[in-house]
Write an enzyme that holds these catalytic residues in place. Structure first.
Site, short mmCIF file in Angstrom:
data_model
loop_
_atom_site.label_atom_id
_atom_site.label_comp_id
_atom_site.label_asym_id
_atom_site.label_seq_id
_atom_site.Cartn_x
_atom_site.Cartn_y
_atom_site.Cartn_z
N LEU A 8 1.04 -0.73 0.17
CA LEU A 8 0.20 -0.13 -0.34
C LEU A 8 0.96 1.18 -0.01
O LEU A 8 0.58 2.39 -0.85
CB LEU A 8 -0.84 0.11 1.25
CG LEU A 8 -2.01 1.43 1.55
CD1 LEU A 8 -2.76 1.62 0.57
CD2 LEU A 8 -2.21 0.76 2.79
N PRO B 38 6.83 6.45 -1.37
CA PRO B 38 7.61 7.08 -1.14
C PRO B 38 6.92 8.38 -1.07
O PRO B 38 7.53 8.63 0.22
CB PRO B 38 8.41 6.84 -2.20
CG PRO B 38 8.34 6.19 -3.03
CD PRO B 38 7.02 5.53 -2.17
N ASP C 118 -7.21 -3.04 9.42
CA ASP C 118 -8.54 -3.81 10.98
C ASP C 118 -8.03 -5.65 11.70
O ASP C 118 -7.08 -5.22 12.11
CB ASP C 118 -9.65 -3.62 10.89
CG ASP C 118 -10.32 -2.28 10.31
OD1 ASP C 118 -9.31 -1.51 10.75
OD2 ASP C 118 -11.60 -2.18 10.23
N ARG D 230 -3.86 -4.94 12.33
CA ARG D 230 -3.31 -4.30 12.89
C ARG D 230 -3.52 -4.91 14.33
O ARG D 230 -2.30 -5.21 15.27
CB ARG D 230 -4.28 -3.47 13.01
CG ARG D 230 -3.51 -1.90 12.85
CD ARG D 230 -4.67 -1.32 12.33
NE ARG D 230 -4.20 0.06 11.38
CZ ARG D 230 -5.15 0.85 11.07
NH1 ARG D 230 -5.97 1.38 11.34
NH2 ARG D 230 -4.85 1.49 9.91
N LEU E 104 18.56 -4.60 33.25
CA LEU E 104 20.03 -5.94 33.14
C LEU E 104 21.34 -4.62 32.94
O LEU E 104 22.85 -4.98 32.98
CB LEU E 104 20.27 -6.26 31.51
CG LEU E 104 19.43 -7.48 30.76
CD1 LEU E 104 18.65 -7.33 31.24
CD2 LEU E 104 20.08 -8.14 30.13
N GLU F 273 1.95 -1.01 9.52
CA GLU F 273 -0.10 -1.20 10.12
C GLU F 273 -0.43 -0.04 10.07
O GLU F 273 -1.50 -0.12 11.12
CB GLU F 273 0.61 -2.05 10.27
CG GLU F 273 0.63 -3.17 9.58
CD GLU F 273 -0.08 -4.79 9.51
OE1 GLU F 273 -1.57 -4.47 10.04
OE2 GLU F 273 0.79 -5.22 8.68
C1 FAD Z 1 10.22 -1.88 8.64
C2 FAD Z 1 9.47 -1.57 7.62
C3 FAD Z 1 7.74 -2.48 6.92
C4 FAD Z 1 7.11 -2.09 6.63
N1 FAD Z 1 6.08 -2.57 5.94
C5 FAD Z 1 5.31 -2.50 5.21
C6 FAD Z 1 4.47 -3.23 4.37
O1 FAD Z 1 4.48 -4.60 4.44
N2 FAD Z 1 3.41 -2.97 3.55
C7 FAD Z 1 3.49 -1.75 3.30
O2 FAD Z 1 2.87 -0.66 2.65
N3 FAD Z 1 4.11 -0.73 4.50
C8 FAD Z 1 4.35 -0.92 4.84
N4 FAD Z 1 5.30 -0.42 6.24
C9 FAD Z 1 5.12 1.44 5.56
C10 FAD Z 1 4.63 1.21 7.12
O3 FAD Z 1 3.15 1.50 6.69
C11 FAD Z 1 4.48 3.35 6.73
O4 FAD Z 1 5.70 3.44 7.41
C12 FAD Z 1 3.69 3.68 7.68
O5 FAD Z 1 2.75 3.83 7.54
C13 FAD Z 1 3.80 5.73 8.17
O6 FAD Z 1 4.17 6.55 6.64
P1 FAD Z 1 5.31 7.35 6.21
O7 FAD Z 1 6.73 6.29 6.47
O8 FAD Z 1 5.17 7.08 5.54
O9 FAD Z 1 5.62 7.98 7.50
P2 FAD Z 1 4.88 9.49 7.49
O10 FAD Z 1 3.06 9.08 7.23
O11 FAD Z 1 5.39 10.23 6.67
O12 FAD Z 1 4.61 10.08 9.27
C14 FAD Z 1 5.20 10.77 9.23
C15 FAD Z 1 4.94 11.01 10.65
O13 FAD Z 1 4.19 11.94 10.99
C16 FAD Z 1 3.02 11.83 11.38
N5 FAD Z 1 1.37 11.91 11.49
C17 FAD Z 1 1.07 12.17 9.53
N6 FAD Z 1 0.00 12.34 9.82
C18 FAD Z 1 -0.44 12.76 10.68
C19 FAD Z 1 -2.23 13.04 11.12
N7 FAD Z 1 -3.14 12.68 10.46
N8 FAD Z 1 -1.94 13.20 12.53
C20 FAD Z 1 -0.95 13.05 13.51
N9 FAD Z 1 0.52 13.42 12.51
C21 FAD Z 1 0.23 12.60 11.48
C22 FAD Z 1 3.39 9.91 11.43
O14 FAD Z 1 2.39 9.46 12.37
C23 FAD Z 1 4.76 9.94 11.53
O15 FAD Z 1 4.87 10.36 13.35
C24 FAD Z 1 6.52 -0.09 6.15
C25 FAD Z 1 7.59 0.59 6.59
C26 FAD Z 1 8.63 -0.10 7.37
C27 FAD Z 1 9.74 0.82 8.40
#
Ligand code: FAD
Length: 379
Positions: free
Chosen positions: A127, A130, A240, A243, A338, A363
């Site tokens: 989903l 970048p 859902d 999570r 520890l 998620e």
């Molecule tokens: C190890 C790893 C595995 C992953 N695996 C998958 C996968 O298998 N499939 C997949 O689709 N994705 C995956 N992800 C992606 C992950 O779901 C996203 O990184 C996550 O949803 C956050 O998106 P972002 O990194 O773009 O952060 P952003 O959306 O840019 O958010 C940056 C910060 O702003 C905050 N923020 C954003 N909007 C709001 C708001 N409205 N109110 C308050 N705070 C807000 C966020 O909480 C965060 O702290 C993975 C990520 C990692 C690191």
């Protein structure tokens, strides 16, 4: 120390016993080596599939285990207690089977579901992009309708099991706005689909996370799941359930950190007594135990609602928020128990602390869980 679980059936008790056996014999001997070398544990998924542990919450008629979600999650917690990266991958595989199970046609299910649920093929969920994580509706990867299917162009990010999984739940844009996203089940060998190199992560080293790039990749109509424009609804419905998986993984991590902290505190002495007998430290351990138990109760409550066919979206967000915040705190406190040794790679609590961090992020970050909960409160 094995968690004393209140399980609903004898079959569930047998499943937990089987999981502990697999965890002891298959996962425990190799986890440290793979996490350190950052290598994928070939064969582990096949073993979990053969043991019937990859598709527990899905109906038996499609090759699943026919177990309540409550039982599946506790099995997942047991796997996470030994190896969080593997448990996350199992949870993501289960999440990746949800769109087809819940929104696929009978014909689509007949063709692909048995091999997915049987573990012959492993799934991934793509989903995120970048530029679109929390704000999934802003995704840009495009699926343009052409004769008999779609031509896909664009990039997806952060795919757990990227490059290894056999099929990818792709969410791509077929129109404008949040109702212009569709879901596709894309096989790994699709021409025009390629994967980036694994991200250099803080933790979960044994399972790669990569980007995926679609360059004029053709996906036939028969691989679209649900109707055109239904993609975001499918994505959120799967999340859902997913999570709750992450909540269970977080509890498994926290339980292991607690167990290792207690064992250490019973051995280590300071000021002439075991450190667990210093009330300041004993109370810290008591707070850790309370956090683990209440996090577990929260995810089990949400799972029981799901099993009963009740709405559980709010409860799933509460469980994810409570369990992953608990895991972060408990694993950090375990390092504290520890002392200096906790800060070294000689003890696993250091790894648990690094792994707990991601559970608060993927998620749906915990800010997004609060958004979901507050929207429910606002009606
Ligand atoms: C190890 C790893 C595995 C992953 N695996 C998958 C996968 O298998 N499939 C997949 O689709 N994705 C995956 N992800 C992606 C992950 O779901 C996203 O990184 C996550 O949803 C956050 O998106 P972002 O990194 O773009 O952060 P952003 O959306 O840019 O958010 C940056 C910060 O702003 C905050 N923020 C954003 N909007 C709001 C708001 N409205 N109110 C308050 N705070 C807000 C966020 O909480 C965060 O702290 C993975 C990520 C990692 C690191």
């Amino acid at each position: 120390m094995a968690v004393d679980r209140l399980l609903p059936t004898d079959e569930a008790r047998d499943l937990i016993a089987l999981t502990r056996d697999v965890a002891d014999k298959v996962l425990a001997p190799i986890v440290d080596e793979h996490e350190k070398a950052e290598t994928y544990p070939e064969g582990v998924f096949a073993t979990l599939g053969e043991a019937g542990l990859l598709s527990l919450p899905y109906p038996e008629e499609w090759g699943g285990g026919g177990q309540p979600y409550e039982v599946y999650l506790q099995v997942l917690e047991e796997i996470a207690a030994r190896w969080a990266a593997v448990a996350v991958a199992v949870s993501v595989h289960s999440l990746s089977c949800h769109p087809l199970m819940a929104f696929g046609t009978e014909e689509q299910k007949r063709r692909w579901l048995p091999e997915m649920l049987g573990g012959a093929t492993v799934g991934a969920y793509s989903l995120s992009e970048p530029q679109a994580g929390s704000d999934a509706a802003a995704l840009a990867c495009k699926a343009a309708a052409i004769g008999g299917g779609y031509r896909v162009n664009g990039s997806k990010a952060w795919i757990t099991h990227g490059g290894i999984a056999d099929f990818y739940n792709l969410f791509a844009r077929t129109g404008e706005g949040s109702k212009g996203i569709s879901c596709f089940l894309v096989p790994k060998n699709t021409a025009g689909l390629s994967f980036g190199k694994p991200e250099e992560k803080m933790g979960l080293h044994a399972v790669p996370t990569t980007s995926a790039h679609y360059d004029d990749a053709f996906v036939p109509d028969e691989r679209r799941i649900g109707t055109e424009g239904q993609g975001l609804q499918i994505a959120f419905s799967a999340l859902d359930s997913g999570r709750l998986g992450i909540a269970a993984v977080a509890v498994g991590l926290a339980q292991s950190a607690l167990d290792e902290a207690v064992a250490y505190a019973q051995e280590r002495t300071a000021f002439g007594r075991k450190i667990i007998d210093h009330q300041g430290l004993g109370f810290l351990l008591a707070d850790m135990a309370a956090a683990v138990d209440s996090a577990r109760a929260t995810y089990i409550d949400a799972a029981r609602r799901r099993d009963a066919g009740l709405p559980y979206s709010r409860n799933a967000s509460v469980a994810k928020l409570v369990a992953t915040d608990a895991a972060m705190k408990v694993t950090t406190d375990a390092v504290q128990v520890l002392g200096g040794y906790g800060y070294t790679r000689d003890f696993r609590v250091e790894r648990y602390m690094r792994e707990a961090k991601i559970t608060q992020i993927f998620e749906g970050t915990n800010q997004i869980q609060r958004l979901v909960i507050s929207r429910h409160l606002a009606g």
